[in-house]
Design an enzyme around this catalytic site. Structure first.
Site, short mmCIF file in Angstrom:
data_model
loop_
_atom_site.label_atom_id
_atom_site.label_comp_id
_atom_site.label_asym_id
_atom_site.label_seq_id
_atom_site.Cartn_x
_atom_site.Cartn_y
_atom_site.Cartn_z
N HIS A 56 -9.65 1.16 4.51
CA HIS A 56 -8.58 1.52 5.25
C HIS A 56 -8.73 2.47 6.24
CE1 HIS A 56 -4.57 2.82 6.07
NE2 HIS A 56 -3.96 1.60 5.68
N ASN A 97 0.72 -1.03 0.06
CA ASN A 97 0.21 0.04 -0.09
C ASN A 97 0.74 1.16 0.00
OD1 ASN A 97 -1.86 1.91 0.45
ND2 ASN A 97 -2.51 1.50 2.36
N TRP A 98 0.79 2.00 -1.34
CA TRP A 98 1.91 3.12 -1.42
C TRP A 98 1.48 4.28 -0.80
CZ3 TRP A 98 4.25 1.77 -6.78
CH2 TRP A 98 5.46 0.67 -6.73
N GLY A 131 2.92 -0.93 4.41
CA GLY A 131 2.80 0.31 4.08
C GLY A 131 4.28 0.81 3.78
N GLU A 152 -6.06 -4.66 10.49
CA GLU A 152 -4.85 -3.69 10.68
C GLU A 152 -5.27 -2.78 12.09
OE1 GLU A 152 -2.80 -2.32 7.20
OE2 GLU A 152 -4.51 -1.39 6.91
P1 PGA Z 1 2.40 0.86 7.69
O1 PGA Z 1 1.01 0.86 6.89
O2 PGA Z 1 3.05 -0.58 7.23
O3 PGA Z 1 3.39 1.85 7.30
O4 PGA Z 1 2.38 0.85 9.35
C1 PGA Z 1 0.27 -0.49 6.97
C2 PGA Z 1 -1.03 0.24 5.95
O5 PGA Z 1 -1.46 1.45 6.62
O6 PGA Z 1 -1.52 -0.28 5.41
#
Ligand code: PGA
Length: 248
Positions: A96, A9-10, A233, A170
């Site tokens: 998200h 997820n960029w 991320g 998440e």
């Molecule tokens: P992170 O983000 O790996 O930078 O914690 C993950 C996400 O929000 O999908």
């Protein structure tokens, strides 16, 4: 055992040029890894089509970071599931926590988005997760129920038209924080999500963990039962860490 899946997820971390360069420089090495793992890249909207073209001959799949709840029409700034599909997307993240937090996205809205994805044969990656205060109040399961059950009901209604859906757990407090929940807590949550998905629909599902995934914790997270992959991320925007996570 299902093939592991790694979703990058960029967010808005890479510009259009940076996203294209990432692929131009790294496509070959990612293709090697994609031989026995599923890799899904989710760039921002302007880069979607170009990245999809660059990856066209490769096993790497492309996903969007969100979608409109409407099929078409006068909705300034929105992008339809049909457009995503035509641009080369086969996956799309919905729900998200960035959008729940900053755009006040509701569970109902996410359920509408899910229907649009199903209509357009795009595999949904449905994000669920509790904020810090609810974690501390031990209300995690209550929040997850609210976020999950409506979507599972819709999936059940469309079973004939679906082959796969993905749930990304998440915890909001883990995202971008360098904190991940204790493994035993995650194991219980993933077991519960798996049971609820299996109980409520016969469509095949994969479960992935997201929130501060990095090359040091990936192996331990992937070893948790029912965890089929990771949503990454920050660490997916650097090729070394992304490769290390996929190879963990
Ligand atoms: P992170 O983000 O790996 O930078 O914690 C993950 C996400 O929000 O999908």
């Amino acid at each position: 055992m299902a093939q592991q899946i790694f979703v990058a997820n960029w967010k808005m971390q890479l510009s259009f040029d940076q996203s294209c360069s990432f692929i131009q420089y790294n496509l070959e090495s990612l293709e090697q890894l994609a031989l026995n793992k599923t890799i899904v890249l989710c760039p921002s909207f302007p880069a979607l089509h170009t990245i999809a073209m660059l990856c066209e001959q490769s096993p790497i799949a492309i996903g969007a970071q969100t979608v409109s709840r409407h099929p078409f029409g006068p909705y300034t700034g929105e992008v339809s599931a049909q457009s995503l599909s035509e641009a080369g997307c086969t996956y799309c993240i919905i729900g998200h926590s960035d959008l729940r937090q900053y755009n006040h996205e509701s569970n109902i809205n996410i359920e509408h988005k899910l229907k649009e994805l199903i209509k357009n044969n795009i595999i949904p990656i449905i994000c669920i997760g509790e904020p810090q205060e609810h974690y501390e109040q031990q209300k995690t399961y209550q929040i997850l129920e609210e976020q999950l059950f409506g979507n599972l009901e819709i999936i059940k209604q469309h079973e004939e038209n679906m082959s796969l859906f993905i749930i990304a757990y998440e915890p909001v407090w883990a995202i971008g924080s360098n904190n991940t929940p204790p493994t035993n807590i995650l194991a219980d949550i993933f077991k519960w999500i798996d049971q609820e998905c299996s109980k409520r629909t016969k469509v095949h599902h994969l479960l992935i963990y997201g929130g501060s995934v990095n090359q040091n914790n990936a192996k331990e997270l992937l070893a948790i039962e029912h965890v089929n992959g990771l949503l990454i991320g920050r660490a997916s925007t650097e090729i070394e860490s992304f490769r290390a996570i996929i190879s963990a």
